[in-house]
Motif scaffolding. Structure first.
Motif, mmCIF file in Angstrom:
data_model
loop_
_atom_site.group_PDB
_atom_site.id
_atom_site.type_symbol
_atom_site.label_atom_id
_atom_site.label_comp_id
_atom_site.label_asym_id
_atom_site.label_seq_id
_atom_site.Cartn_x
_atom_site.Cartn_y
_atom_site.Cartn_z
ATOM 1 N N ASN A 1 0.882 0.523 -18.420
ATOM 2 C CA ASN A 1 0.804 -0.753 -17.447
ATOM 3 C C ASN A 1 -0.403 -0.301 -16.240
ATOM 4 O OD1 ASN A 1 2.184 -2.903 -18.735
ATOM 5 N ND2 ASN A 1 3.986 -1.702 -18.026
ATOM 6 N N VAL A 2 -1.214 0.790 -16.649
ATOM 7 C CA VAL A 2 -1.990 1.280 -15.584
ATOM 8 C C VAL A 2 -3.477 0.447 -15.538
ATOM 9 C CG1 VAL A 2 -1.096 3.263 -16.174
ATOM 10 C CG2 VAL A 2 -3.132 2.971 -17.280
ATOM 11 N N ARG A 3 -3.943 -0.498 -16.297
ATOM 12 C CA ARG A 3 -4.925 -0.917 -16.028
ATOM 13 C C ARG A 3 -5.166 -1.539 -14.639
ATOM 14 N NH1 ARG A 3 -6.837 -2.950 -22.050
ATOM 15 N NH2 ARG A 3 -7.143 -1.125 -22.894
ATOM 16 N N GLY A 4 -4.505 -2.443 -14.559
ATOM 17 C CA GLY A 4 -4.323 -3.258 -13.267
ATOM 18 C C GLY A 4 -4.234 -2.376 -12.087
ATOM 19 N N PHE A 5 -3.516 -1.418 -12.077
ATOM 20 C CA PHE A 5 -3.240 -0.318 -11.035
ATOM 21 C C PHE A 5 -4.784 0.344 -10.661
ATOM 22 C CE2 PHE A 5 -2.767 4.164 -9.840
ATOM 23 C CZ PHE A 5 -2.124 4.027 -8.437
ATOM 24 N N HIS A 6 -5.484 0.760 -11.632
ATOM 25 C CA HIS A 6 -6.523 1.573 -11.434
ATOM 26 C C HIS A 6 -7.764 0.555 -10.902
ATOM 27 C CE1 HIS A 6 -5.443 5.521 -12.926
ATOM 28 N NE2 HIS A 6 -5.070 5.125 -14.042
ATOM 29 N N ALA A 7 -7.750 -0.580 -11.429
ATOM 30 C CA ALA A 7 -8.466 -1.706 -10.927
ATOM 31 C C ALA A 7 -8.251 -2.121 -9.656
ATOM 32 C CB ALA A 7 -8.524 -3.010 -12.053
ATOM 33 N N LEU A 8 -7.107 -2.113 -9.081
ATOM 34 C CA LEU A 8 -6.791 -2.148 -7.707
ATOM 35 C C LEU A 8 -7.256 -1.134 -6.819
ATOM 36 C CD1 LEU A 8 -5.269 -4.417 -5.965
ATOM 37 C CD2 LEU A 8 -3.243 -3.196 -6.302
ATOM 38 N N ARG A 9 -6.878 0.083 -7.446
ATOM 39 C CA ARG A 9 -7.229 1.240 -6.477
ATOM 40 C C ARG A 9 -8.613 1.252 -6.213
ATOM 41 N NH1 ARG A 9 -4.596 5.838 -4.858
ATOM 42 N NH2 ARG A 9 -5.910 7.682 -4.405
ATOM 43 N N HIS A 10 -9.695 1.346 -7.330
ATOM 44 C CA HIS A 10 -10.877 1.758 -7.269
ATOM 45 C C HIS A 10 -11.670 0.418 -6.579
ATOM 46 C CE1 HIS A 10 -10.612 5.110 -9.242
ATOM 47 N NE2 HIS A 10 -9.889 4.779 -10.694
ATOM 48 N N GLY A 11 -11.094 -0.846 -6.622
ATOM 49 C CA GLY A 11 -11.583 -1.834 -5.926
ATOM 50 C C GLY A 11 -11.876 -1.846 -4.419
ATOM 51 N N ARG A 12 -10.952 -0.979 -3.800
ATOM 52 C CA ARG A 12 -10.820 -1.121 -2.366
ATOM 53 C C ARG A 12 -11.249 0.337 -1.725
ATOM 54 N NH1 ARG A 12 -4.441 -1.186 -3.050
ATOM 55 N NH2 ARG A 12 -4.657 -3.127 -2.420
ATOM 56 N N GLU A 13 -11.578 1.502 -2.741
ATOM 57 C CA GLU A 13 -11.921 2.683 -2.302
ATOM 58 C C GLU A 13 -12.891 2.660 -1.261
ATOM 59 O OE1 GLU A 13 -11.170 6.680 -2.473
ATOM 60 O OE2 GLU A 13 -10.188 5.297 -3.668
ATOM 61 N N GLY B 1 0.918 -1.129 0.266
ATOM 62 C CA GLY B 1 -0.177 -0.039 -0.112
ATOM 63 C C GLY B 1 0.884 1.191 0.085
ATOM 64 N N ILE B 2 0.281 2.238 -0.485
ATOM 65 C CA ILE B 2 0.749 3.497 -0.657
ATOM 66 C C ILE B 2 1.550 4.096 0.751
ATOM 67 C CG2 ILE B 2 -1.212 5.012 -0.438
ATOM 68 C CD1 ILE B 2 0.218 6.746 -2.732
ATOM 69 N N LEU C 1 -4.194 2.411 5.543
ATOM 70 C CA LEU C 1 -4.768 3.169 4.392
ATOM 71 C C LEU C 1 -4.235 3.107 3.099
ATOM 72 C CD1 LEU C 1 -5.930 6.424 6.246
ATOM 73 C CD2 LEU C 1 -7.575 4.650 5.954
ATOM 74 N N LYS C 2 -4.715 2.505 1.972
ATOM 75 C CA LYS C 2 -4.171 2.291 0.780
ATOM 76 C C LYS C 2 -4.748 3.404 -0.087
ATOM 77 C CE LYS C 2 -2.794 -2.479 1.531
ATOM 78 N NZ LYS C 2 -2.758 -3.841 0.925
ATOM 79 N N THR C 3 -5.653 3.833 0.311
ATOM 80 C CA THR C 3 -6.193 5.188 -0.289
ATOM 81 C C THR C 3 -6.438 6.045 0.883
ATOM 82 O OG1 THR C 3 -8.315 4.786 -0.728
ATOM 83 C CG2 THR C 3 -7.026 4.026 -2.367
ATOM 84 N N GLN C 4 -7.022 7.385 0.585
ATOM 85 C CA GLN C 4 -7.311 8.360 1.769
ATOM 86 C C GLN C 4 -6.251 8.702 2.538
ATOM 87 O OE1 GLN C 4 -10.563 9.079 1.212
ATOM 88 N NE2 GLN C 4 -10.620 7.802 -0.366
ATOM 89 N N GLN D 1 -13.643 0.555 1.057
ATOM 90 C CA GLN D 1 -13.286 0.167 2.317
ATOM 91 C C GLN D 1 -12.267 1.184 2.809
ATOM 92 O OE1 GLN D 1 -10.616 -3.200 1.684
ATOM 93 N NE2 GLN D 1 -10.207 -3.507 4.117
ATOM 94 N N MET D 2 -11.436 1.796 2.149
ATOM 95 C CA MET D 2 -10.626 2.764 2.749
ATOM 96 C C MET D 2 -11.347 4.001 3.335
ATOM 97 S SD MET D 2 -7.428 1.412 2.690
ATOM 98 C CE MET D 2 -8.264 -0.150 2.678
ATOM 99 N N ARG D 3 -12.542 4.404 2.335
ATOM 100 C CA ARG D 3 -13.298 5.441 3.086
ATOM 101 C C ARG D 3 -13.914 5.338 4.457
ATOM 102 N NH1 ARG D 3 -14.842 9.594 -0.642
ATOM 103 N NH2 ARG D 3 -14.021 9.319 -2.741
ATOM 104 N N ASN D 4 -14.263 4.129 4.510
ATOM 105 C CA ASN D 4 -14.677 3.685 5.737
ATOM 106 C C ASN D 4 -13.852 3.604 6.771
ATOM 107 O OD1 ASN D 4 -17.288 3.202 4.731
ATOM 108 N ND2 ASN D 4 -17.015 0.960 4.164
ATOM 109 N N LEU D 5 -12.808 3.195 6.466
ATOM 110 C CA LEU D 5 -11.636 3.338 7.621
ATOM 111 C C LEU D 5 -11.429 4.690 7.818
ATOM 112 C CD1 LEU D 5 -8.988 0.642 6.200
ATOM 113 C CD2 LEU D 5 -10.411 0.360 8.471
ATOM 114 N N PHE D 6 -11.306 5.571 7.217
ATOM 115 C CA PHE D 6 -11.098 6.775 7.436
ATOM 116 C C PHE D 6 -11.947 7.372 8.364
ATOM 117 C CE2 PHE D 6 -11.429 11.261 6.467
ATOM 118 C CZ PHE D 6 -10.192 11.896 6.758
#
Length: 256
Positions: A222-234, A60-61, A185-188, A236-241
């Motif tokens: 090589n961004v398709r996998g990146f965006h799918a991964l990021r948006h797939g967990r968005e 995660g970032i 937090l992998k986003t947010q 969950q991360m919003r709830n954590l925040f």
């Protein structure tokens, strides 16, 4: 490094367009190993660059940034994402001078061509239009930094702020004092860091004259996998925040 060509492009722009020619660069890579090998092969000759391949994929970032921060041995560090590009006007001298001469913890700039989102942050309460329930929210007042015009002594083009874009120079010790980025937090992670800086009374400065370009990735990077991964967990991360700061799962970009 799910976007290896962006990493290389970003590093090249730093080397080309800033006056600190020996600026150390740290890249932490928790991406797919085939991409990691590609990046490693192409940047192995870059001077003064530390390239760290993580033991685990997708830590995660936040955790990646914390691990990279452990390798920083300078009093300041510059944060850039892989799709950021330095410009001929992206001089770091102003930012360094502010950190050298004031009690600011962090100095941020803006993205060229994109709407500025430097903001003041406020926890408050608002009534839900549907349920009528009063709910605690985090409000980000975009543009309020410039409107408040709390300029920095000796730096009239820069103002106090509480949230900037993710191109900033910061004091290493101060960011470590607030715990860096929240590992879960992998986003947010971005606004969470600034909320914690505000809670710790760490001062943030915004200099709109410092610009970098946020150039969106092309399809062949090589961004398709990146965006799918990021948006797939968005969600969950919003709830954590939201749970962390006891607010509803909604981030209000409201005018003051």
């Amino acid at each position: 490094a799910r976007r290896p060509l962006l990493v290389l492009r970003m590093i090249d722009s730093i080397r080309q367009f800033q006056n600190y020619r020996n600026l150390p660069v740290i890249v932490y890579d928790d991406g797919v190993k085939e991409y990691s090998r590609e990046v490693m092969g192409r940047i192995s000759t870059y001077p003064n660059l530390t390239y760290i391949i993580g033991d685990e994929e997708d830590v995660g970032i936040s955790q990646g940034r914390n691990l990279a921060l452990r390798h920083v041995n300078t009093k300041y560090f510059l944060l850039l994402d892989d799709d950021n590009l330095f410009l001929p006007s992206s001089g770091l001298e102003l930012l360094v001078e502010i950190l050298d001469t004031t009690d600011a913890t962090l100095v941020g700039g803006t993205f060229k061509y994109y709407k500025d989102f430097a903001s003041l942050l406020h926890f408050g309460y608002a009534k839900n239009k549907r349920s009528g329930q009063v709910q605690r929210r985090l409000f980000a007042y975009r543009g309020a930094c410039l409107e408040a015009n709390e300029t920095i002594p000796a730096f009239p083009a820069c103002v106090r702020c509480e949230l900037t874009s993710n191109d900033f120079l910061a004091k290493t010790r101060d960011v470590l004092e607030v715990g860096g980025w929240s590992p879960e937090l992998k986003t947010q992670e971005h606004k969470d860091l600034f909320v914690r800086l505000k809670a710790a009374d760490k001062k943030v400065v915004y200099c709109p004259g410092f610009e970098v370009e946020n150039r969106r990735a092309k399809k062949d990077m090589n961004v398709r996998g990146f965006h799918a991964l990021r948006h797939g967990r968005e969600q969950q991360m919003r709830n954590l925040f939201a749970n962390r700061w006891n607010v509803i799962n909604k981030y209000n970009n409201d005018d003051p």
